[in-house]
Design an enzyme around this catalytic site. Sequence first.
Site, PDB file in Angstrom:
ATOM      1  N   ASP A 134       0.855  -1.186   0.000  1.00 41.15           N
ATOM      2  CA  ASP A 134       0.000   0.000   0.000  1.00 41.15           C
ATOM      3  C   ASP A 134       0.891   1.237   0.000  1.00 41.15           C
ATOM      4  O   ASP A 134       1.760   1.375   0.858  1.00 41.15           O
ATOM      5  CB  ASP A 134      -0.888  -0.016   1.251  1.00 41.15           C
ATOM      6  N   HIS A 141      -4.126  13.790   0.902  1.00 37.70           N
ATOM      7  CA  HIS A 141      -4.389  12.877   2.023  1.00 37.70           C
ATOM      8  C   HIS A 141      -3.275  12.962   3.069  1.00 37.70           C
ATOM      9  O   HIS A 141      -3.545  13.090   4.268  1.00 37.70           O
ATOM     10  CB  HIS A 141      -4.532  11.442   1.515  1.00 37.70           C
ATOM     11  N   ARG A 150      -0.368  15.633  13.434  1.00 37.30           N
ATOM     12  CA  ARG A 150       0.963  16.126  13.786  1.00 37.30           C
ATOM     13  C   ARG A 150       0.919  17.652  13.810  1.00 37.30           C
ATOM     14  O   ARG A 150       0.287  18.236  14.687  1.00 37.30           O
ATOM     15  CB  ARG A 150       2.004  15.566  12.814  1.00 37.30           C
ATOM     16  N   GLU A 207     -10.937   3.637   3.125  1.00 40.71           N
ATOM     17  CA  GLU A 207     -10.019   4.494   2.383  1.00 40.71           C
ATOM     18  C   GLU A 207     -10.241   4.248   0.901  1.00 40.71           C
ATOM     19  O   GLU A 207     -10.158   3.105   0.445  1.00 40.71           O
ATOM     20  CB  GLU A 207      -8.557   4.254   2.778  1.00 40.71           C
ATOM     21  N   SER A 265      -9.394  -5.937   3.355  1.00 40.29           N
ATOM     22  CA  SER A 265      -9.427  -4.905   2.314  1.00 40.29           C
ATOM     23  C   SER A 265     -10.354  -5.462   1.239  1.00 40.29           C
ATOM     24  O   SER A 265     -10.409  -6.671   1.035  1.00 40.29           O
ATOM     25  CB  SER A 265      -8.041  -4.653   1.724  1.00 40.29           C
TER      26      SER A 265
END
Lengths: 423, 423
Positions: A134, A141, A150, A207, A265
Site C-alpha cells: 500500500d 491525504h 501532527r 479508504e 481490504s
Amino acid sequence: MIKANDPSLKSWVEVPENSDFPIQNLPFGIFKTDYMEAGAGVAIGEYILDLTYLHENGFLDGLGLPSGVFNHHYLNHFIGLGKEKTREVRNRISELLEAGNDELRDNKPAREIALVPMEEAEMLMPVKIPNYTDFYSSEEHATNVGTMFRDPENALLPNWKHIPVGYHGRASSIVVSGVDIHRPKGQTKAPDADKPSFGPCKRLDFELEMAFITCRENGLGNSIPTEKAEDYIFGFVLFNDWSARDIQVWEYVPLGPFLAKNFASSISPWIVTMDALEPFRTKGPEQKPEVLSYLEVKDEKNFDINLEVLLQPEGGEENKICKSNFKYMYWNVNQQLAHHTVNGCNIQVGDMYASGTISGPTPDSYGSMLELAWKGTKPVKLTDGSERKFIEDGDTVIMRGYAEKDGLRIGFGEVKSKVLPAK
Amino acid sequence: MIKANDPSLKSWVEVPENSDFPIQNLPFGIFKTDYMEAGAGVAIGEYILDLTYLHENGFLDGLGLPSGVFNHHYLNHFIGLGKEKTREVRNRISELLEAGNDELRDNKPAREIALVPMEEAEMLMPVKIPNYTDFYSSEEHATNVGTMFRDPENALLPNWKHIPVGYHGRASSIVVSGVDIHRPKGQTKAPDADKPSFGPCKRLDFELEMAFITCRENGLGNSIPTEKAEDYIFGFVLFNDWSARDIQVWEYVPLGPFLAKNFASSISPWIVTMDALEPFRTKGPEQKPEVLSYLEVKDEKNFDINLEVLLQPEGGEENKICKSNFKYMYWNVNQQLAHHTVNGCNIQVGDMYASGTISGPTPDSYGSMLELAWKGTKPVKLTDGSERKFIEDGDTVIMRGYAEKDGLRIGFGEVKSKVLPAK
C-alpha cells in the site's frame, strides 16, 4: 492506437447507455454460476463472456494460448502470459464482439452459452495475490493526516516529496466486492486512559484507493526503471483499504499500521486493463523539489478516473459522500514500481499495489471518513437525517469509478461491502 | 511424550556426535540433487531421507497420506495436513530409522535410494510463503534501538509492553541459505545533508531472528486464542532479517520499514518441528504490567535455543560475534499469533512469522551489528585484524541454532549468506 480501443467500435451485444463495460473496456475477471465452475470472463454490457468456453471451442485459435489457461480460480496464469499476449486476446475478443463480426453473433448455440448474464453470476477474487503493498501517494491525504495528527505547519513529513512512501500490507485478507466485513476487535488506548483496553473498533473507516496488478517478474536483485514499469502492469481495480483508526493510532509507532488494516481490504472484481485506460492519460501534479533521477518520468503517467464513495445505511438509500479522481495522485504508478524495485525487491504475477487514499483538493473529495468528518469534528450528514463520524454497523460502503471522454466511458463497476457487528 | 522424542532412541543411520540431526529431531525440508527433482526430505545425521521415495514404495502405508504429497517443490501440501497427521508421519519415520527396525535398514536397495548424502543435495525453500510478518518481540533489542535512536530514559515506546508489535514484510524476497545477497541500493539522507541521495547502502546489517511457520487456516474473521495457537504452528527456522539501516532511517516514518528490508531475508532450510522442541520449553521473562486477557498464557511458552552469529570475511575464518538465545523473547509465539488474529486476520498454510531481532542482556548477545557495534561507536574486531561497524561486501553471515539438554541436541543447521557488491 490499440485496436480494441477504437472509439468507433460498436458491439452486437447490447450495451446500455452509461454502462461501465462498452466494447472499448473489456475488463477481465473470475466468475462462477450455479451451473459452472469458476473461470475467467470478460465484461460486456450486462453480460460476461465466458473465456473458457471460447477457448475450448476454437474462438481463440491462432493466439497460441496454453490449454486451460482460463479454466482457473484466478487470472494469474493468463495475465502471466505477458502484456503482448493478453493484448492480443483483448483485441481478438473485441473483434468477436464487434457489430459486423458474425462468428459468435450468428452462432446461436455458442452465443447462448458464451454470454452469461451478470445477474446469474457471482464474481470472485480475480487474482491470487502473492504480495500486497500500500502506497501513500496523495499529497492531499498525507497533508490532511499530518495536519490532524501532527503539525499543520509541517503536515508533510520530510521524506514525503522524495519517496513514494509505502508499506507492506496483508495479502490474505483482501476480499472481493460483496463479502461482508465484521467490525474488528482490538487493543486501543484513549489518550487520557492509563492503560489500553480491548473491544470492538470504535473508529472504523474506509479508504478510497485504486490498485494496480502486476503481470511479470523482475527477478530478485533487478530493478524496474520508470520507463519500463508499464510492461509489468496488467490493470487496475478499485480498492477499499478498511482502517480501524483507534487501533492504528495505538499500534503504529514505530513499525507502521498492522492490525488496523489487516482484518480486511475489499476490491472490485473486474480488472480494467492499463490498455483500456490509454485514452485517459493525463499529467500528474508538478513535482517539486525535483525527484531523484531513478524516479524521473516523461509524458503523461496519471489517469483521469472519476471516483466516488457512497454510504448506504441499513435499509436506507445511497449517499454520495465523496467525489475524487485518480489524477490527483502526486506519485504515479511508474514511480511507485520503480521505487519498490530500486533495491532489487522482486515483484510477482498477481501482486497488488494500492495507491493510498486518494483525496482531492476540496473537502468533498477527501477519500476517508477521517478526513470527510475531520477527525469527528464535522460529522457527515446523511439523507435519512443521521450523521456519521465513522462507519457504523449495518452501513454499506460503495466505491465506483469510471473514466469518461468524448462520449466514451470506461468503468470499473464497484466495490461494495457491508459492515457487520464484531463477532 | 511424543514417541519420536524419546531420548533413549538410537538410529541405525550413523549420527556423528554433536550432529544437529539426531533421530529425536527429524526436521523437514525440500531438496534436490543432480539426478532428482525437488521433493520433501527429513534430515538424519549427514543424510536426507527421501520422503517421496518412502511414500511411493509403501514405507508410509497406513498413514492415509494423499498420493504425491511429498512430490512438490514446497512442503505446504504436507504441513497443511495438520499437526496430528504430520506428527504421525514423524513418529513413523522415527520408527523406520530406529536401530532395531529392519524394514529399511536391511533392505539395501531401498536404503541406498532413500538415504541421500547431504553433500549430494541442494536445499531449497521449504515452503511457499503466502504471507510474512515480522515481530519486534525482544525487550533488549527494542530497548537498545530506543536508546540509540530515541530517548535512553524512555527507550521502550508506550505500546511495547502491551502489544507484541509487528508489521507485514515482503514474502517474495525470502530466500534460502546459500543464496548470495546483493547489497541493495536506495535513497538515503545524511542528517546534515539538505536533500537525499541515491546509491548503495552504507549500513548493511543482519538481524538474528527465528521464524515460525503455520500449518492451518483460521478463516477470515476468526481469532486464535493463545491456548490454541500451537495447533497452528508446524515448526521453526532460523531467520536473517537483512536490514539497510541508512535506507530505513530515512524511509520508515510514518509507515514502517519497507525498502530497508524487502531486498532479501534468508532462512535455514530445515523446519524443526514444534514437536521436536518440546523438551526445551522454558518460562519466558515476567510480563509487567499484566497483559490484556487475550494475551494471557499458562505454562512454558518460550524455548531454550542457543543462537549464534558468525561473520566470515572474504577468504578468512569464521568469527563468532554474537551468542544469544530464543528464550529471551518477551512475547512468545502463542501471544504473537493470538494478537495477529484477534482482529480476525486470516493466517494461511506456509505463512512465516519472524520473531524480531533476538538480543540478550549482555553486549555479546546483541542480535545485530547495529547493537554489537553500538551504532558504529564500538567496532567489532575480527581475528584477521579488521573491524566491522556494519557488513562489508564479501562478508558471509552465518547463523546457527541448537537446543541442548541432558545430552540431547536438536539443531537447526544454519543460514549462511554472502554479501555481494551492489549490482
